[in-house]
Design an enzyme around this catalytic site. Structure first.
Site: not given
Ligand SMILES: Nc1ncnc2c1ncn2[C@@H]1O[C@H](COP(=O)(O)OP(=O)(O)O)[C@@H](O)[C@H]1O
Ligand SMILES: C[C@@](O)(CCOP(=O)(O)O)CC(=O)O
Ligand SMILES: [Mg+2]
Length: 402
Positions: A13, A141, A146-150, A152, A199, A210
């Site tokens: 997202k 994926s 861990g780059a803000g695009l959801g 997790s 989450e 997300d």
């Molecule tokens: N394809 C994947 N396989 C396993 N774990 C994943 C995968 N994608 C995301 N994750 C988990 O989600 C975490 C990243 O979440 P987060 O810090 O919220 O960043 P974002 O949701 O922005 O990418 C990773 O450290 C990992 O634990």
């Molecule tokens: C910062 C927040 O608003 C979005 C986080 O998104 P991401 O995990 O950085 O993709 C946290 C949330 O809504 O749970």
């Molecule tokens: Mg996330």
């Protein structure tokens, strides 16, 4: 389930406005991305449960009997109420899972969080709906982690759908000859609730926006668990830029909470202002014709600029994001961070009257900073079940190699 098993996918997202504020009860506007996470579920062998997560370097397996015994320890026997999808995962439950999986107590590494979320969801879902399933699960994926695009949430949505399916808690909506299918509304709500639990394990205190986008897809407004589809979504062209600066959503969300507790009279008005930005943006988007029309863009651009300043005020900016905004501004384009900030991705609005030359020049300068940028579709469909014929030889090969 066929020998190839089944394939589930969920989108990442982009949050247009409202990140962080949404954790504190304000509105957020978010759209599903054309980049997805995929999960393959296959029948397991020898009463084992296996997970393969190449994105975070995890390959683990357990005896189903061992997991059932662990589940018994967590639920204190037959009591499944402790594992309800409406309750936050307990700190003690997570401590038991960490010890079982050999994960450090302050688990924050991507592989640790991924295993923890998986174990929690698997045991909780099976406690409610039946036995721990003997299955092989592989997740990969198109999203950066861990780059803000959801990523997790897309991971948690795929796990929720697959585990609910393996425990026969949801139907198999795919009919013979169909390439893809989606679940009925009630089952989607169940997938969304369980994904929220995943989450919670990964983020600590997520808003739920997300996983809602990962489940429902499209473009939506989210506030305190209330999900509304936007009436009309014009075709927006958005450039995504990954600064590649790693960060953790959990840490950033906790930092904002600390700041609000320390300076409530200063921070709460900022959150109110972010809320007003989301309202204003929604009104503009709903008034815009479907086809791009330049006259609406100056307001959208100004809202990006104001929100980016607010996000810096609440402490989730980063020098790499400042640089991204400066570079795009030098080409007349407006950007803001998206997601948790602190690095990760920014989004840049590309108005219909932006010249291809300006857009290309901006991309070139962003890449020269060491950033990666790309244009992608928004408003993609939510969680989807695919026919196993979608598992082409290329995917199967990539999975067996990694
Ligand atoms: N394809 C994947 N396989 C396993 N774990 C994943 C995968 N994608 C995301 N994750 C988990 O989600 C975490 C990243 O979440 P987060 O810090 O919220 O960043 P974002 O949701 O922005 O990418 C990773 O450290 C990992 O634990
Ligand atoms: C910062 C927040 O608003 C979005 C986080 O998104 P991401 O995990 O950085 O993709 C946290 C949330 O809504 O749970
Ligand atoms: Mg996330």
């Amino acid at each position: 389930m066929s020998e190839h098993g089944l394939l589930v996918s969920a989108p990442g997202k982009v949050i247009l406005h409202g990140e962080h504020a949404v954790v504190h009860g304000k509105a957020a506007l978010a759209v599903a991305l054309g980049l997805r996470t995929f999960l393959r579920l296959r029948p397991g062998g020898g009463e084992r449960l296996r997970i393969h997560l190449p994105g975070v370097g995890v390959r683990r397996e357990w005896d189903v009997a061992e997991l059932s015994a662990l589940r018994g320890r967590l639920t204190g026997g037959a009591n499944t109420a402790d594992f309800d999808e409406s309750k936050s995962p307990g700190v003690e439950q997570l401590d038991v899972l960490k010890e079982f999986a050999g994960i450090a107590a302050d688990a924050s590494a991507p592989d640790s969080l991924a295993i923890l979320a998986f174990l929690y969801m698997c045991l909780a879902i099976s406690a409610k709906y039946g036995d721990v399933p003997s299955v092989d699960i592989a997740v990969w994926s198109e999203l950066p982690t861990g780059a803000g695009l959801g990523s997790s949430a897309a991971y948690a949505v795929c796990l929720a759908a697959a585990l609910l399916h393996a425990c026969r808690a949801i139907s198999c909506p795919l009919k013979d000859g169909e390439a893809t299918a989606r679940w009925p509304e009630e089952e989607m709500s169940l997938i969304n609730s369980w994904a929220f639990q995943g989450e919670r394990v990964i983020h600590g205190n997520p808003s739920g926006v997300d996983n809602a986008v990962g489940t429902w897809g499209g473009a939506l407004r989210y506030q305190s668990g209330k999900i509304t589809s936007l009436k009309r979504v014009p075709t927006l062209r958005i450039l995504l830029t990954n600064t590649k600066v790693p960060r953790s959503t959990k840490v950033l969300v906790a930092g904002v909470k600390e700041k609000i507790l320390k300076f409530p009279a200063i921070m709460n008005p900022v959150l109110d202002s972010i809320d007003a930005i989301s309202q204003e943006c929604q009104s503009v988007l709903e008034a815009m014709p479907t086809n791009p029309s330049p006259e609406y863009y100056p307001v959208l651009e100004e809202l990006f600029d104001i929100n980016q300043h607010h996000l810096n005020v609440i402490g989730v900016g980063h020098p790499s994001l400042d640089r991204l905004c400066r570079v795009t501004a030098s080409h007349g384009l407006h950007s803001k961070l998206t997601g948790a900030g602190g690095g990760g991705c920014g989004i840049t609005l590309l108005p219909p009257d932006a010249t291809p030359l300006a857009v290309e020049a901006a991309k070139r300068d962003l890449c020269a900073c060491g950033f990666e940028c790309w244009e992608t579709d928004i408003g993609a469909p939510g969680v989807t079940l695919h026919s196993s014929s979608a598992l082409n030889a290329e995917v199967l090969h990539a999975l067996s190699e990694s």
